[in-house]
Structure formats: C-alpha cells, structure tokens
Design an enzyme around this catalytic site. Structure first.
Site, PDB file in Angstrom:
ATOM      1  CB  ILE A 122      -2.710   9.631  10.128  1.00  0.00           C
ATOM      2  CG1 ILE A 122      -2.224   8.902  11.402  1.00  0.00           C
ATOM      3  CG2 ILE A 122      -1.544  10.163   9.303  1.00  0.00           C
ATOM      4  CD1 ILE A 122      -1.478   9.735  12.414  1.00  0.00           C
ATOM      5  CE1 TYR A 139      -8.593   0.033   9.611  1.00  0.00           C
ATOM      6  CE2 TYR A 139      -8.955   1.136  11.721  1.00  0.00           C
ATOM      7  CZ  TYR A 139      -8.211   0.969  10.556  1.00  0.00           C
ATOM      8  OH  TYR A 139      -7.082   1.743  10.351  1.00  0.00           O
ATOM      9  N   GLY A 153       0.831  -1.219   0.000  1.00  0.00           N
ATOM     10  CA  GLY A 153       0.000   0.000   0.000  1.00  0.00           C
ATOM     11  C   GLY A 153       0.856   1.254   0.000  1.00  0.00           C
ATOM     12  CB  ALA A 191      -8.768  -6.301  11.019  1.00  0.00           C
TER      13      ALA A 191
HETATM   14  N1  LIG Z   1      -5.167   7.411   8.348  1.00  0.00           N
HETATM   15  C1  LIG Z   1      -5.372   7.058   9.598  1.00  0.00           C
HETATM   16  O1  LIG Z   1      -5.873   7.865  10.412  1.00  0.00           O
HETATM   17  C2  LIG Z   1      -4.996   5.688  10.082  1.00  0.00           C
HETATM   18  C3  LIG Z   1      -5.138   5.430  11.450  1.00  0.00           C
HETATM   19  C4  LIG Z   1      -4.802   4.178  11.943  1.00  0.00           C
HETATM   20  C5  LIG Z   1      -4.307   3.209  11.084  1.00  0.00           C
HETATM   21  N2  LIG Z   1      -4.184   3.467   9.764  1.00  0.00           N
HETATM   22  C6  LIG Z   1      -3.679   2.399   8.919  1.00  0.00           C
HETATM   23  O2  LIG Z   1      -2.576   2.861   8.157  1.00  0.00           O
HETATM   24  C7  LIG Z   1      -2.514   2.139   6.926  1.00  0.00           C
HETATM   25  C8  LIG Z   1      -2.462   3.123   5.772  1.00  0.00           C
HETATM   26  O3  LIG Z   1      -3.636   3.908   5.833  1.00  0.00           O
HETATM   27  P1  LIG Z   1      -3.799   5.306   5.070  1.00  0.00           P
HETATM   28  O4  LIG Z   1      -4.458   6.220   6.007  1.00  0.00           O
HETATM   29  O5  LIG Z   1      -2.522   5.691   4.415  1.00  0.00           O
HETATM   30  O6  LIG Z   1      -4.890   4.852   4.002  1.00  0.00           O
HETATM   31  P2  LIG Z   1      -5.136   5.239   2.472  1.00  0.00           P
HETATM   32  O7  LIG Z   1      -4.603   6.584   2.180  1.00  0.00           O
HETATM   33  O8  LIG Z   1      -6.561   4.942   2.255  1.00  0.00           O
HETATM   34  O9  LIG Z   1      -4.215   4.173   1.717  1.00  0.00           O
HETATM   35  C9  LIG Z   1      -4.511   2.802   1.806  1.00  0.00           C
HETATM   36  C10 LIG Z   1      -3.444   2.049   1.075  1.00  0.00           C
HETATM   37  O10 LIG Z   1      -3.761   0.643   1.128  1.00  0.00           O
HETATM   38  C11 LIG Z   1      -3.714   0.116  -0.200  1.00  0.00           C
HETATM   39  N3  LIG Z   1      -4.666  -1.000  -0.363  1.00  0.00           N
HETATM   40  C12 LIG Z   1      -5.979  -1.002  -0.082  1.00  0.00           C
HETATM   41  N4  LIG Z   1      -6.513  -2.212  -0.370  1.00  0.00           N
HETATM   42  C13 LIG Z   1      -5.489  -2.988  -0.834  1.00  0.00           C
HETATM   43  C14 LIG Z   1      -5.378  -4.324  -1.279  1.00  0.00           C
HETATM   44  N5  LIG Z   1      -6.431  -5.154  -1.328  1.00  0.00           N
HETATM   45  N6  LIG Z   1      -4.161  -4.774  -1.678  1.00  0.00           N
HETATM   46  C15 LIG Z   1      -3.092  -3.965  -1.642  1.00  0.00           C
HETATM   47  N7  LIG Z   1      -3.107  -2.673  -1.228  1.00  0.00           N
HETATM   48  C16 LIG Z   1      -4.307  -2.201  -0.825  1.00  0.00           C
HETATM   49  C17 LIG Z   1      -4.059   1.274  -1.106  1.00  0.00           C
HETATM   50  O11 LIG Z   1      -3.563   1.013  -2.406  1.00  0.00           O
HETATM   51  P3  LIG Z   1      -4.189   1.730  -3.732  1.00  0.00           P
HETATM   52  O12 LIG Z   1      -4.065   3.204  -3.509  1.00  0.00           O
HETATM   53  O13 LIG Z   1      -3.350   1.232  -4.851  1.00  0.00           O
HETATM   54  O14 LIG Z   1      -5.610   1.284  -3.784  1.00  0.00           O
HETATM   55  C18 LIG Z   1      -3.366   2.432  -0.399  1.00  0.00           C
HETATM   56  O15 LIG Z   1      -2.009   2.497  -0.772  1.00  0.00           O
HETATM   57  C19 LIG Z   1      -3.729   1.231   6.904  1.00  0.00           C
HETATM   58  O16 LIG Z   1      -3.384  -0.060   7.355  1.00  0.00           O
HETATM   59  C20 LIG Z   1      -4.671   1.896   7.899  1.00  0.00           C
HETATM   60  O17 LIG Z   1      -5.590   0.984   8.449  1.00  0.00           O
HETATM   61  C21 LIG Z   1      -4.521   4.690   9.239  1.00  0.00           C
END
Ligand SMILES: NC(=O)c1ccc[n+]([C@@H]2O[C@H](COP(=O)([O-])OP(=O)(O)OC[C@H]3O[C@@H](n4cnc5c(N)ncnc54)[C@H](OP(=O)(O)O)[C@@H]3O)[C@@H](O)[C@H]2O)c1
Length: 253
Positions: free
Chosen positions: A194, A161, A16, A164
């Site tokens: 974030i 979520y 990702g 998981a």
């Molecule tokens: N943002 C927050 O506040 C927050 C808080 C706690 C935890 N997190 C965790 O941090 C991580 C990154 O989150 P983010 O906020 O950066 O989210 P995001 O901007 O929505 O990005 C999600 C990423 O996951 C990839 N992805 C989704 N489904 C996928 C699949 N089936 N196979 C491979 N890649 C996949 C997407 O790829 P594509 O773009 O190519 O679809 C994207 O690069 C996640 O695990 C999320 O749960 C985020």
C-alpha cells in the site's frame, strides 16, 4: 445506520491514525458518521493538523488526537482511558499502529526484533485489553486488527514483522471465538503493498520488482484499505468474524 452513513452515531478508536492507512481510516470513519479518537506517536503537529482539518469538514462530529505509545503498557492504558473519556459511546477499535525494521534474520539485532514485536504484536494486548470490557458489557462492537500479507505468507527480510503479523491473525481468531457470544466481531485485514511512508522506504528497484508481481501492476491506496476496515466495522459485516481478509490486488492468489 443509513446507506450513506453506515457508522452513524458510532464511537471509534484508531491507533496510529495521523498518517498512512490509519489516517485514511480516521477520514472515512468520520465521513461515514462516526466520532473518532485517534492515537499519534511521533508527530503531534501532524496529528493536530489532521484533526483540525476533519473537525472543520465535519463540524457535527468529534475527532480527537491523543498521544499513544502502543508498545508501552502504561502509555497504552492511559490512551485507552482517555479515549473512553472523550467518546459518548465506544463501538469500534482499529488496531492499526505498526512498524517495520527490515533486515535478514541472520543480521537482526535483538532491539530490532523487540521493537517490531512490541509495536505490532504486544499492542494487541496493551490496547485491546483495556478497551475490551466496554464492548463486551455493551454486547455489541467490532475490533479490526491490521495484519499483513507478510503474516499470511511470510516475507524474506521481514521475519520479525511476519511473525508479529501472523500472531495478530492468531490473536484475532482466538478472541473472535472468546467474545462472539457477546455480539462483538473481531477480524483482521491483511494488506499487501500500500502506498504509504512504510512502502516509500523500499528501495526503488525492489519496489519495481514487487510492483511487477501484482496483477494490476500497482500498489494499493490507504483508501482501499480504509473501505475494507470500515465495512468490517459496520453492521453490514455483522456475520463476519474471526477472519483475516487479504487486500493485496492479487499479489498472492
Ligand atoms: N503500507 C503497507 O504496504 C502495509 C502493508 C501491510 C500492512 N501494513 C500495516 O498497516 C498499518 C499502518 O501502516 P502504514 O503503511 O500506514 O504505516 P506508516 O505510514 O508508517 O504509519 C505507521 C503508523 O503507526 C504509528 N506508530 C508507529 N509506532 C507507534 C507506536 N509505538 N505507538 C503508537 N503508534 C505508532 C505511527 O504514528 P506516528 O506517525 O505518530 O509515529 C503511524 O501513524 C501497520 O500496522 C502496517 O504494519 C501496511
């Protein structure tokens, strides 16, 4: 390792990696001296644009985007094999890919549950399993799994979520104990709120309420999380393993 380049000469795989927290990790790992393979899922153009930008900024390093669906065992295995093929050496795995499908549990459809568990939790198996033995045989390396504050404390509207992400923390602790004697660390990072596409989807009044719960009254940046991930991936954190480190600006203290 030098003070400026704590990941110098390392090979790093990030799932990702084309946007959000994953892209920030890819950027910082390259800036700290690593070669990086990162996975994209839905947007090849965005992934290639990021890789082109970073290859131009760091011509001495390699930054390679590869397709990966982490919820699909076969696709994940192909991604892992191709990633190993592209790297001279492999030292760091960042399991970052994740999705949300927020709804109250009473209204949750089976596909919402399975999508969230598949992408966030099953990926710990599909991606880590084929990449584990190279680290174990090498007797060095670091695995950093992106969990969430939701996995530590539970968030209403995010039962799947939260389950998981709590599962990722259990996985992290167990694997850390299994392979600690092989010189490989396994840690989880648990971000709070974030600024990424994921939190941009939160409705405005709810986002304002959540912001008001943070002592500094602000969401974190993807770079904040990337610094913690790259620290845990470096030799500076060699004596830290089996931990879930929360990075939430004090959302819960
Ligand atoms: N943002 C927050 O506040 C927050 C808080 C706690 C935890 N997190 C965790 O941090 C991580 C990154 O989150 P983010 O906020 O950066 O989210 P995001 O901007 O929505 O990005 C999600 C990423 O996951 C990839 N992805 C989704 N489904 C996928 C699949 N089936 N196979 C491979 N890649 C996949 C997407 O790829 P594509 O773009 O190519 O679809 C994207 O690069 C996640 O695990 C999320 O749960 C985020």
């Amino acid at each position: 390792m030098t003070a400026d380049l704590p990941l110098a000469g390392r090979g790093c795989v990030v799932t990702g990696g084309s946007r959000g927290i994953g892209a920030a990790v890819v950027r910082l790992a390259l800036a700290q001296g690593a070669d990086v393979v990162f996975g994209y899922h839905s947007d090849e153009k965005q992934a290639r644009a990021l890789a082109d930008e970073l290859c131009a900024a760091h011509p001495e390093r390699r930054c390679t985007p590869l397709y990966a669906d982490v919820a699909d065992t076969g696709a994940a295995a192909r991604f892992a094999a191709a990633a190993l093929d592209r790297l001279d050496r492999f030292d760091i795995l960042v399991n970052n890919a994740g999705i949300t499908r927020d709804t109250l549990f009473a209204r949750m459809a089976p596909e919402q549950w399975h999508q969230v568990i598949g992408t966030n939790l099953d990926s710990m198996y599909t991606i880590t399993r084929p990449l584990l033995m190279p680290l174990v045989k090498q007797r060095s390396g670091a695995i950093v799994n992106i969990a969430s504050s939701a996995g530590l404390h539970g968030t209403p509207g995010q039962t799947a979520y939260s389950a998981a992400k709590a599962g990722i923390i259990g996985f992290t602790k167990a694997l850390a104990k299994e392979i600690g004697s092989r010189g490989v660390t396994v840690n989880a990072v648990a971000p709070g709120l974030i600024e990424t596409d994921m939190t941009a989807a939160i409705p405005g009044d709810r986002a304002e309420f959540l912001r008001s719960l943070i002592p500094g009254q602000a969401f974190g940046s993807p770079q904040d999380v990337a610094h913690l991930v790259c620290f845990l991936a470096s030799d500076r954190a060699r004596y830290i393993t089996g931990q879930a480190v929360e990075i939430s600006g004090g959302l819960v203290v």
